[in-house]
Design an enzyme around this catalytic site. Sequence first.
Site, PDB file in Angstrom:
ATOM      1  N   LYS A 155      -6.946   6.359  38.206  1.00  0.00           N
ATOM      2  CA  LYS A 155      -7.756   7.318  37.447  1.00  0.00           C
ATOM      3  C   LYS A 155      -8.167   6.758  36.089  1.00  0.00           C
ATOM      4  CE  LYS A 155      -6.720  11.657  39.714  1.00  0.00           C
ATOM      5  NZ  LYS A 155      -6.179  13.023  39.626  1.00  0.00           N
TER       6      LYS A 155
ATOM      7  N   ARG B 169       0.336  10.770  45.445  1.00  0.00           N
ATOM      8  CA  ARG B 169      -0.942  10.765  46.162  1.00  0.00           C
ATOM      9  C   ARG B 169      -1.719   9.538  45.695  1.00  0.00           C
ATOM     10  NH1 ARG B 169      -6.233  12.487  45.369  1.00  0.00           N
ATOM     11  NH2 ARG B 169      -7.298  13.280  47.227  1.00  0.00           N
TER      12      ARG B 169
END
Length: 276
Positions: A221, A255
């Site tokens: 991210k 995840r």
Amino acid sequence: MTINCKGKLVDLSIPKVMGILNLTPDSFYDGGKYKDEGAILNQAENMLAEGATFIDLGAYSSRPGANHVPEDEEKKRILPVLELLLKHFPETFFSIDTFRSSVASQCLEMGAALINDISAGNLDPEMFNVVARFQVPYILMHLKGTPQSMQKKAVYDNLTKDLLLYFSEKIEKAHALKINDIIIDPGFGFAKTLEQNYHMLYHLDIFQTLNKPILIGLSRKSMIYKALKSSAKEALNGSSVLHGIALLKGANLLRVHDVKEAQECITLLETLKANA
């Protein structure tokens, strides 16, 4: 700490990996990568071989500012792929990354094992009823606004306290509907600034007071590559570093895009704990 997936208990006291399989053309890292049956099956097989317990299918990009996808288009993207994967990997636990109850319902009818809702029911109030009807695990993520508006809503009185209140209310609603298998996701990158993301990670252990498994979505991210002044493609090492920190602070489920490396983080941390 266990959850029931299709009649089988999955123990999350030893952290597990959830592999990401994006079916969108515009996801921030792997958008458009898995366009045909061969690529999809190969990626699923690789993730399972590398240690993934779950595979998360998403057909609606939730990156900041992503284009809105009509419901019919989301179904067109995800339903045939789920059918294909269940045919080849019938014992695998497939998670459905959607905030739409109709998408969730059709996928669960086909054999999906759990629902991963970025809005925790805020974008479709019927979602709680669908999850309750199918009695599957429900991942509740924290989000303010929508993927299109969320980055304008990163304002909090007290970030940690606000999230604890949010999850407490969601958990109470779920329990009232007899939804017992609940996983919480603080929502890194969703309506949070870079500084807020790191503050949340530093204080992640506080969320253990909710007595629910904690899912962490940090993989590649912008909070990683912006801090490192690099890119999503160069963010694997940074992802592993933050995964290790999250595990030390109580994360139960990672995840990720890169299953092998995440599983190695878990193996090393479990070895460390065993020899403390």
